[in-house]
Motif scaffolding. Structure first.
Motif, PDB file in Angstrom:
ATOM      1  N   ALA A   1       0.858  -1.190   0.000  1.00 27.73           N
ATOM      2  CA  ALA A   1       0.000   0.000   0.000  1.00 27.73           C
ATOM      3  C   ALA A   1       0.888   1.233   0.000  1.00 27.73           C
ATOM      4  O   ALA A   1       2.048   1.193   0.419  1.00 27.73           O
ATOM      5  CB  ALA A   1      -0.917   0.010   1.223  1.00 27.73           C
ATOM      6  N   SER A   2       0.335   2.345  -0.458  1.00 25.92           N
ATOM      7  CA  SER A   2       1.112   3.586  -0.489  1.00 25.92           C
ATOM      8  C   SER A   2       0.185   4.783  -0.370  1.00 25.92           C
ATOM      9  O   SER A   2      -1.023   4.690  -0.638  1.00 25.92           O
ATOM     10  CB  SER A   2       1.938   3.688  -1.782  1.00 25.92           C
ATOM     11  N   VAL A   3       0.760   5.908   0.040  1.00 20.20           N
ATOM     12  CA  VAL A   3       0.023   7.164   0.136  1.00 20.20           C
ATOM     13  C   VAL A   3       0.949   8.261  -0.385  1.00 20.20           C
ATOM     14  O   VAL A   3       2.159   8.226  -0.152  1.00 20.20           O
ATOM     15  CB  VAL A   3      -0.431   7.447   1.584  1.00 20.20           C
ATOM     16  N   ALA A   4       0.368   9.221  -1.128  1.00 13.78           N
ATOM     17  CA  ALA A   4       1.172  10.261  -1.773  1.00 13.78           C
ATOM     18  C   ALA A   4       0.538  11.625  -1.600  1.00 13.78           C
ATOM     19  O   ALA A   4      -0.690  11.757  -1.561  1.00 13.78           O
ATOM     20  CB  ALA A   4       1.341   9.948  -3.264  1.00 13.78           C
TER      21      ALA A   4
ATOM     22  N   ALA B   1       5.411  14.005  -6.713  1.00 15.13           N
ATOM     23  CA  ALA B   1       4.644  13.373  -5.643  1.00 15.13           C
ATOM     24  C   ALA B   1       5.604  12.798  -4.617  1.00 15.13           C
ATOM     25  O   ALA B   1       6.566  12.114  -4.974  1.00 15.13           O
ATOM     26  CB  ALA B   1       3.749  12.260  -6.199  1.00 15.13           C
ATOM     27  N   LEU B   2       5.356  13.106  -3.360  1.00 12.30           N
ATOM     28  CA  LEU B   2       6.097  12.499  -2.256  1.00 12.30           C
ATOM     29  C   LEU B   2       5.257  11.344  -1.744  1.00 12.30           C
ATOM     30  O   LEU B   2       4.102  11.542  -1.343  1.00 12.30           O
ATOM     31  CB  LEU B   2       6.339  13.521  -1.146  1.00 12.30           C
ATOM     32  N   THR B   3       5.807  10.152  -1.765  1.00 13.64           N
ATOM     33  CA  THR B   3       5.008   8.972  -1.446  1.00 13.64           C
ATOM     34  C   THR B   3       5.722   8.053  -0.459  1.00 13.64           C
ATOM     35  O   THR B   3       6.956   8.019  -0.404  1.00 13.64           O
ATOM     36  CB  THR B   3       4.667   8.196  -2.734  1.00 13.64           C
TER      37      THR B   3
ATOM     38  N   GLU C   1      -6.899   2.716   8.869  1.00 12.30           N
ATOM     39  CA  GLU C   1      -7.520   4.035   8.958  1.00 12.30           C
ATOM     40  C   GLU C   1      -6.974   4.846  10.129  1.00 12.30           C
ATOM     41  O   GLU C   1      -6.918   6.079  10.070  1.00 12.30           O
ATOM     42  CB  GLU C   1      -9.040   3.891   9.078  1.00 12.30           C
ATOM     43  N   ASP C   2      -6.546   4.182  11.199  1.00 11.15           N
ATOM     44  CA  ASP C   2      -6.016   4.927  12.335  1.00 11.15           C
ATOM     45  C   ASP C   2      -4.568   5.363  12.106  1.00 11.15           C
ATOM     46  O   ASP C   2      -4.103   6.338  12.705  1.00 11.15           O
ATOM     47  CB  ASP C   2      -6.122   4.096  13.622  1.00 11.15           C
ATOM     48  N   ARG C   3      -3.827   4.655  11.235  1.00  7.36           N
ATOM     49  CA  ARG C   3      -2.449   5.045  10.945  1.00  7.36           C
ATOM     50  C   ARG C   3      -2.366   6.088   9.834  1.00  7.36           C
ATOM     51  O   ARG C   3      -1.413   6.864   9.775  1.00  7.36           O
ATOM     52  CB  ARG C   3      -1.636   3.810  10.524  1.00  7.36           C
ATOM     53  N   LEU C   4      -3.344   6.093   8.938  1.00  2.00           N
ATOM     54  CA  LEU C   4      -3.297   6.983   7.781  1.00  2.00           C
ATOM     55  C   LEU C   4      -3.115   8.458   8.161  1.00  2.00           C
ATOM     56  O   LEU C   4      -2.302   9.152   7.520  1.00  2.00           O
ATOM     57  CB  LEU C   4      -4.551   6.795   6.921  1.00  2.00           C
TER      58      LEU C   4
ATOM     59  N   TYR D   1       0.570   9.101   8.856  1.00  2.00           N
ATOM     60  CA  TYR D   1       1.333   9.068   7.614  1.00  2.00           C
ATOM     61  C   TYR D   1       1.156  10.375   6.842  1.00  2.00           C
ATOM     62  O   TYR D   1       2.117  10.974   6.365  1.00  2.00           O
ATOM     63  CB  TYR D   1       0.868   7.895   6.740  1.00  2.00           C
ATOM     64  N   LEU D   2      -0.089  10.811   6.721  1.00  7.25           N
ATOM     65  CA  LEU D   2      -0.385  12.021   5.966  1.00  7.25           C
ATOM     66  C   LEU D   2       0.245  13.259   6.602  1.00  7.25           C
ATOM     67  O   LEU D   2       0.774  14.132   5.901  1.00  7.25           O
ATOM     68  CB  LEU D   2      -1.898  12.220   5.853  1.00  7.25           C
ATOM     69  N   ALA D   3       0.187  13.343   7.918  1.00  2.65           N
ATOM     70  CA  ALA D   3       0.751  14.503   8.611  1.00  2.65           C
ATOM     71  C   ALA D   3       2.248  14.635   8.346  1.00  2.65           C
ATOM     72  O   ALA D   3       2.749  15.730   8.073  1.00  2.65           O
ATOM     73  CB  ALA D   3       0.479  14.402  10.107  1.00  2.65           C
TER      74      ALA D   3
END
Length: 256
Positions: free
Chosen positions: A199-202, A215-217, A227-230, A233-235
């Motif tokens: 999984a990844s978030v950018a 994009a920083l990913t 959902e509680d870790r996202l 990660y985003l911050a």
């Protein structure tokens, strides 16, 4: 104590305005810069004498001149994206303990230009520097596509979209809806779209003009993208993306 020189600040503002909106006339530049026509003319004439701007046509329209090109070339050598991202990328990996990278758009593909992997990362990500993949797959690709021009988006939606897993978005309508969601929320998430267990978030990196240029990913195991870790990660991603964007000259408040 404020050491700002008003005339220099105003001239710089006009120079950036000409860079963002080439072809404006004196009246338009004066209105947009908040200066009088007389003041704007004097400042623009000074910039013209330094070969930073030039006048063309009748009535006159203002454009950047060759000295601005020299400045841009020098800045590119001194402040390039890869150098700027190194420290924030390392900080992100140290804090989150995952693999992080920076990708840019090249046509209808994304290109990895920088990466850093934590020595104890739970998963080894195969995206080495120079690695390419289509825009429609992965968090970074979808994010860069979402902020691309309408022509690029339409070209991608009309293209044949390869599938990597059962979660890869290959339906044009579903992909278009995902792009709209990304623009609304300011980030992209990929869950097992490229690799089944990954999984990844950018988040976006912006340049001086506010355009999204990279994009920083961050990538992790699918089981860890809960959902509680996202939010954490985003911050952290947004914090480091803001630092990178600031180093590239972005002065806006939209760090989504």
């Amino acid at each position: 104590m404020d050491y700002t020189v008003a005339a220099v600040d105003e001239a710089a503002g006009l120079l950036f305005l000409v860079a963002r909106e080439p072809g404006l006339g004196l009246s338009e530049l004066a209105k947009k810069s908040g200066n009088t026509k007389t003041r704007s003319f004097r400042l623009l004439t000074t910039l013209e004498q330094r070969s930073l701007v030039k006048r063309q046509g009748e009535p006159s329209r203002y454009y950047l001149s060759f000295a601005a090109l020299s400045l841009g070339a020098a800045a590119q050598q001194q402040i390039d994206l890869v150098r700027v991202v190194r420290e924030p990328l390392n900080a992100l990996v140290d804090i989150l303990g995952e693999t992080a990278m920076v990708r840019v758009r090249d046509g209808l593909e994304t290109l990895c230009v920088a990466r850093h992997e934590h020595p104890q990362a739970l998963i080894r990500v195969g995206s080495e520097i120079g690695h390419r993949r289509p825009l429609h797959v992965g968090a970074s690709g979808k994010l860069l596509l979402a902020y691309a021009s309408t022509d690029v988006i339409n070209d991608m939606l009309r293209a044949s979209l390869p599938s990597y897993t059962e979660n890869t978005l290959v339906n044009p309508d579903a992909l278009d809806a995902e792009l709209s969601l990304i623009r609304d929320q300011g980030y992209a998430v990929s869950r097992a779209e490229l690799v089944a267990e990954l999984a990844s978030v950018a988040v976006p990196i912006r340049d001086l003009s506010g355009d999204v240029i990279a994009a920083l990913t961050m990538s992790t195991l699918l089981a860890r993208m809960t959902e509680d870790r996202l939010p954490r990660y985003l911050a952290e991603l947004r914090k480091q993306a803001a630092a990178i964007s600031g180093a590239l000259g972005y002065r806006g408040n939209d760090h989504r």
